[in-house]
Design a protein around this motif. Structure first.
Motif, PDB file in Angstrom:
ATOM      1  N   THR A 341      -1.728  11.979   0.717  1.00 15.98           N
ATOM      2  CA  THR A 341      -2.799  11.818   1.703  1.00 15.98           C
ATOM      3  C   THR A 341      -3.600  13.105   1.855  1.00 15.98           C
ATOM      4  OG1 THR A 341      -1.503  10.162   2.861  1.00 15.98           O
ATOM      5  CG2 THR A 341      -3.266  11.202   4.117  1.00 15.98           C
ATOM      6  N   MET A 353      -6.815   2.793  -4.179  1.00 17.82           N
ATOM      7  CA  MET A 353      -6.729   1.593  -3.322  1.00 17.82           C
ATOM      8  C   MET A 353      -7.313   0.378  -4.046  1.00 17.82           C
ATOM      9  SD  MET A 353      -5.443   2.230  -0.183  1.00 17.82           S
ATOM     10  CE  MET A 353      -6.294   1.349   1.131  1.00 17.82           C
TER      11      MET A 353
ATOM     12  N   GLU B   7      -4.690  -5.748   5.702  1.00 18.38           N
ATOM     13  CA  GLU B   7      -4.583  -5.662   4.243  1.00 18.38           C
ATOM     14  C   GLU B   7      -4.756  -4.212   3.768  1.00 18.38           C
ATOM     15  OE1 GLU B   7      -6.000  -9.146   1.390  1.00 18.38           O
ATOM     16  OE2 GLU B   7      -7.371  -8.898   3.088  1.00 18.38           O
ATOM     17  N   ILE B   8      -5.694  -3.533   4.375  1.00 17.72           N
ATOM     18  CA  ILE B   8      -5.915  -2.128   3.991  1.00 17.72           C
ATOM     19  C   ILE B   8      -4.668  -1.302   4.273  1.00 17.72           C
ATOM     20  CG2 ILE B   8      -7.238  -0.036   4.576  1.00 17.72           C
ATOM     21  CD1 ILE B   8      -9.709  -1.791   4.699  1.00 17.72           C
ATOM     22  N   LEU B  11      -2.187  -2.055   1.528  1.00 20.01           N
ATOM     23  CA  LEU B  11      -2.564  -1.375   0.281  1.00 20.01           C
ATOM     24  C   LEU B  11      -2.259   0.109   0.367  1.00 20.01           C
ATOM     25  CD1 LEU B  11      -6.057  -2.929  -0.539  1.00 20.01           C
ATOM     26  CD2 LEU B  11      -3.929  -3.269  -1.818  1.00 20.01           C
ATOM     27  N   ALA B  12      -2.538   0.693   1.515  1.00 18.66           N
ATOM     28  CA  ALA B  12      -2.284   2.124   1.703  1.00 18.66           C
ATOM     29  C   ALA B  12      -0.794   2.418   1.571  1.00 18.66           C
ATOM     30  CB  ALA B  12      -2.813   2.584   3.053  1.00 18.66           C
ATOM     31  N   LEU B  14       1.423   0.658  -0.113  1.00 20.07           N
ATOM     32  CA  LEU B  14       1.776   0.509  -1.529  1.00 20.07           C
ATOM     33  C   LEU B  14       1.312   1.713  -2.352  1.00 20.07           C
ATOM     34  CD1 LEU B  14       0.786  -3.245  -2.083  1.00 20.07           C
ATOM     35  CD2 LEU B  14       3.113  -2.312  -2.096  1.00 20.07           C
ATOM     36  N   SER B  15       0.182   2.308  -1.957  1.00 22.22           N
ATOM     37  CA  SER B  15      -0.379   3.448  -2.685  1.00 22.22           C
ATOM     38  C   SER B  15       0.200   4.777  -2.212  1.00 22.22           C
ATOM     39  CB  SER B  15      -1.897   3.497  -2.503  1.00 22.22           C
ATOM     40  OG  SER B  15      -2.488   2.251  -2.756  1.00 22.22           O
ATOM     41  N   ARG B  16       1.107   4.739  -1.250  1.00 17.48           N
ATOM     42  CA  ARG B  16       1.651   5.946  -0.617  1.00 17.48           C
ATOM     43  C   ARG B  16       0.517   6.850  -0.110  1.00 17.48           C
ATOM     44  NH1 ARG B  16       5.208   3.017  -0.952  1.00 17.48           N
ATOM     45  NH2 ARG B  16       7.361   3.331  -1.577  1.00 17.48           N
ATOM     46  N   LEU B  17      -0.365   6.219   0.655  1.00 20.62           N
ATOM     47  CA  LEU B  17      -1.456   6.946   1.304  1.00 20.62           C
ATOM     48  C   LEU B  17      -1.453   6.549   2.775  1.00 20.62           C
ATOM     49  CD1 LEU B  17      -4.342   6.323  -1.279  1.00 20.62           C
ATOM     50  CD2 LEU B  17      -3.187   8.510  -0.894  1.00 20.62           C
ATOM     51  N   GLU B  18      -2.001   7.418   3.600  1.00 20.97           N
ATOM     52  CA  GLU B  18      -2.032   7.137   5.029  1.00 20.97           C
ATOM     53  C   GLU B  18      -3.461   7.229   5.532  1.00 20.97           C
ATOM     54  OE1 GLU B  18       2.016   8.359   7.273  1.00 20.97           O
ATOM     55  OE2 GLU B  18       0.490   9.921   7.063  1.00 20.97           O
ATOM     56  N   PHE B  19      -3.863   6.276   6.339  1.00 18.82           N
ATOM     57  CA  PHE B  19      -5.185   6.342   6.975  1.00 18.82           C
ATOM     58  C   PHE B  19      -4.979   6.151   8.471  1.00 18.82           C
ATOM     59  CE2 PHE B  19      -6.031   4.801   2.679  1.00 18.82           C
ATOM     60  CZ  PHE B  19      -7.136   5.546   2.295  1.00 18.82           C
ATOM     61  N   PHE B  27     -13.396   3.227   6.568  1.00 14.19           N
ATOM     62  CA  PHE B  27     -13.105   2.901   5.165  1.00 14.19           C
ATOM     63  C   PHE B  27     -13.351   1.425   4.863  1.00 14.19           C
ATOM     64  CE2 PHE B  27      -9.989   1.832   1.780  1.00 14.19           C
ATOM     65  CZ  PHE B  27     -10.469   2.679   0.791  1.00 14.19           C
ATOM     66  N   PHE B  31     -14.875  -0.142   1.473  1.00 14.03           N
ATOM     67  CA  PHE B  31     -13.967  -0.828   0.556  1.00 14.03           C
ATOM     68  C   PHE B  31     -14.475  -2.233   0.276  1.00 14.03           C
ATOM     69  CE2 PHE B  31      -9.817  -2.772  -0.637  1.00 14.03           C
ATOM     70  CZ  PHE B  31      -9.547  -1.935  -1.711  1.00 14.03           C
ATOM     71  N   VAL B  92      14.349  18.811  -2.808  1.00 13.70           N
ATOM     72  CA  VAL B  92      13.769  17.819  -1.889  1.00 13.70           C
ATOM     73  C   VAL B  92      14.722  17.662  -0.705  1.00 13.70           C
ATOM     74  CG1 VAL B  92      12.427  16.411  -3.516  1.00 13.70           C
ATOM     75  CG2 VAL B  92      14.850  15.912  -3.187  1.00 13.70           C
ATOM     76  N   ARG B  93      14.208  17.011   0.319  1.00 11.81           N
ATOM     77  CA  ARG B  93      15.045  16.777   1.490  1.00 11.81           C
ATOM     78  C   ARG B  93      16.185  15.824   1.118  1.00 11.81           C
ATOM     79  NH1 ARG B  93      14.117  16.821   7.471  1.00 11.81           N
ATOM     80  NH2 ARG B  93      12.520  18.364   7.091  1.00 11.81           N
TER      81      ARG B  93
END
Lengths: 483, 97
Positions: A341, A353, B7-8, B11-12, B14-19, B27, B31, B92-93
């Motif tokens: 992120t 995405m 849905e976003i 998807l986030a 699954l993509s290992r992203l955070e919004f 966004f 999108f 890593v932790r």
């Protein structure tokens, strides 16, 4: 156009100048112009000086080849052992790969001199180079304009004569479009003709490394030095033995014109290309009209396939083994999410995405599978067109260089700028962009010459006619190393 | 077609992203615009696009696959040279309790 490589090479071999001296000239000019142009993001002057010493030894021993001792640059997504390779992304800050890309190994063996790594859109995702973590490079022709992208830094460095040549990568036009915007030559070889080993992947079935140069002659020299099958890249293929021969004989050549390529292209770009084609006709070439209806779908197909592959390829960036790692996490999963992120820029996230979306269950058939089917249609319709002609002429881009910041808000608007370049990647074909006059504002226009699969030498030879007939001139930057 | 905020978020994940919620709000329309653009593949064109059933993988030449031989690996200290390795490992932790 003049062959900077041939001129420098003969000076080096005759002893008029040493590679060490030439390298210092380039370093001096980089120090002078790079603070403005932002073409280079990592300078490798220690490496360059060591390379130059090795080159001078090769020259002395009579073992010099065309590229021995000549200073050049690599795009920042091509791996260099022990030297920064960051894809102009925060997530790869500090990364020094532990192996060389095959193209760099090949050039190094010939005594090439690496000046540094050049600016690009983050992970090669963009058409202006403005998504770089290091800020945009500026177009040497007019510093209020973008260089194009994603290989914008290479284009700026070659245009400004602060690298004799460079290697870029082209997934959807990233060599040809910036070459066009900066008034230089950019050649995207047939998919597989040049090893991708060590090229940080964006869309693996589309990515291709190729030369960005001051002349077609130079492009052929560099292409010959980097091409060929590589055991480390399963998609690479053998290429013909021997040097690419350039005659520039276009008598009887059949030039295909597909009107789909000219849809919505402004009149000054269209007439520049018409003028170029007319000169070929006067030399004995023949124009054939062809139709490739599936070209209309090439752009969305490209974005679906490229983003799908990117979402998978970029899955490896987790902050564990190299590059940036976020702090303040509570678990390994949280560390990976926070690293990605904070480490990826906006455009990269958007494409990951989109790729995840088109690959997710429920949408896979409607988008990814369908895009793959249309890709085959584009490929076969283009192959059909080549039954009627030897090469296709088309604009490289439907526009010349944008003002900086112009495309900021609207992603789709920028995507449209790739409409003329992506079909070649989808079909795996070779294509070159060479300068073709300027627009009303004096910005360079590019014409694209597209060939059949593995007809790379013909593409170069057809372009060579423009070089020897004075039909194509590279942009003249008042600075850099004068050759 | 509209993409929901839910849905976003999926998807986030699954993509290992955070919004953040604010970011998603910004966004979502962007999108959606891209999805709309991707939907252009459903436009009809002349020529044969529907009858091609075989999607041939262009990236793998199955007949050319090499033997799976064990070769010399890169040395451990090179592989771990990009992080502050601990005893030759990537730190890593703790994952196992």
């Amino acid at each position: 156009m003049k062959s900077v490589i041939s001129i420098l090479s003969s000076k080096l071999r005759s002893g008029e100048i040493t590679s060490a001296q030439l390298t210092e000239q380039y370093i001096k000019e980089i120090e002078k112009h790079n603070p403005t142009l932002n073409a280079y993001v990592h300078l490798t002057f220690d490496e360059a000086r060591a390379n130059a010493a090795a080159a001078d030894k090769l020259i002395k021993e009579g073992k010099a080849t065309a590229l021995t001792g000549i200073p050049f640059t690599l795009k920042d997504n091509i791996a260099t052992d022990g030297l920064p390779t960051t894809c102009c992304s925060k997530i790869l800050q500090g990364l020094k790969p532990y192996y060389d890309a095959t193209v760099w190994s090949k050039l190094k063996a010939q005594g090439a001199v690496l000046l540094g790594k050049t600016n690009m859109d983050e992970f090669a995702m963009g058409s202006t180079s403005e998504s770089s973590y290091f800020g945009a490079p500026l177009n040497p022709v007019d510093t209020t304009k973008v260089t194009g992208g994603s290989s914008g830094g290479v284009a700026a460095a070659v245009c400004a004569n602060i690298a004799a040549y460079g290697l870029g990568s082209d997934t959807g036009g990233s060599i040809r479009q910036p070459a066009s915007f900066c008034g230089i030559v950019g050649f995207k070889p047939t998919y597989g003709a040049v090893s991708r080993y060590g090229l940080i992947a964006y869309g693996s079935s589309l990515d291709q490394i190729g030369p960005m140069t001051q002349s077609v002659t130079d492009a052929a020299i560099v292409y010959d030095a980097i091409r060929g099958e590589d055991k480390a890249d399963g998609t690479s293929v053998p290429t013909p033995d021997g040097k690419t021969v350039l005659n520039g004989d276009v008598k009887g050549l059949k030039i295909g014109i597909a009107e789909e390529y000219f849809d919505g292209v402004p009149s000054d770009i269209k007439s520049a290309i018409d003028g170029m084609v007319a000169a070929y006709e006067r030399a004995g070439a023949q124009v054939v009209k062809v139709s490739i209806p599936a070209l209309k779908l090439a752009l969305p197909v490209y974005y679906i396939i490229a983003c799908a592959e990117a979402s998978s390829n970029l899955g490896r960036y987790d902050g564990i083994r190299y590059g940036f790692r976020a702090t303040g996490y509570t678990s390994v999963d949280d560390m990976i999410t926070k690293t990605r992120t904070e480490g990826f820029g906006k455009e990269v996230k958007k494409r990951i995405m989109l790729g995840t979306y088109v690959l997710s269950s429920g949408y896979f058939d409607a988008y990814y599978k369908k895009a793959c089917l249309i890709r085959k249609a584009v490929e076969s319709q283009m192959a059909e067109a080549f039954e009627k002609c030897d090469v296709l002429f088309a604009p490289t881009a439907p526009n010349t260089a944008f003002p900086l910041g112009y495309s900021g808000g609207n992603a789709v608007q920028t995507y449209l700028s790739d409409v003329c370049t992506v079909p070649v990647n989808i079909a795996g074909l070779p294509a070159i962009s060479i300068p073709c006059g300027t627009d009303k504002g004096g910005m360079p226009i590019g014409v694209q010459i597209i060939g059949k699969k593995f007809d790379d030498s013909r593409v170069l030879d057809v372009a060579y006619f423009a070089e020897i007939s004075g039909l194509s001139e590279t942009a003249d930057f008042k600075g850099g190393v004068r050759v | 077609m509209s993409v929901t905020q839910k849905e976003i978020k999926t998807l986030a994940r699954l993509s290992r992203l955070e919004f953040s919620d604010g970011e998603i709000e910004k966004f979502a329309p962007e999108f959606e615009e891209i999805i709309e653009f991707a939907n252009k593949i459903n436009e009809q064109v002349e020529g044969d696009t529907g009858s091609i059933r075989e999607v041939v993988s262009r990236t793998v030449k199955w007949e050319d696959l090499r033997e799976d031989e064990v070769k010399e690996s890169l040395p451990n200290e090179k592989i771990t040279s990009n992080v502050q390795a601990e005893g030759g490992y990537f730190p890593v932790r703790r994952v196992v309790k």
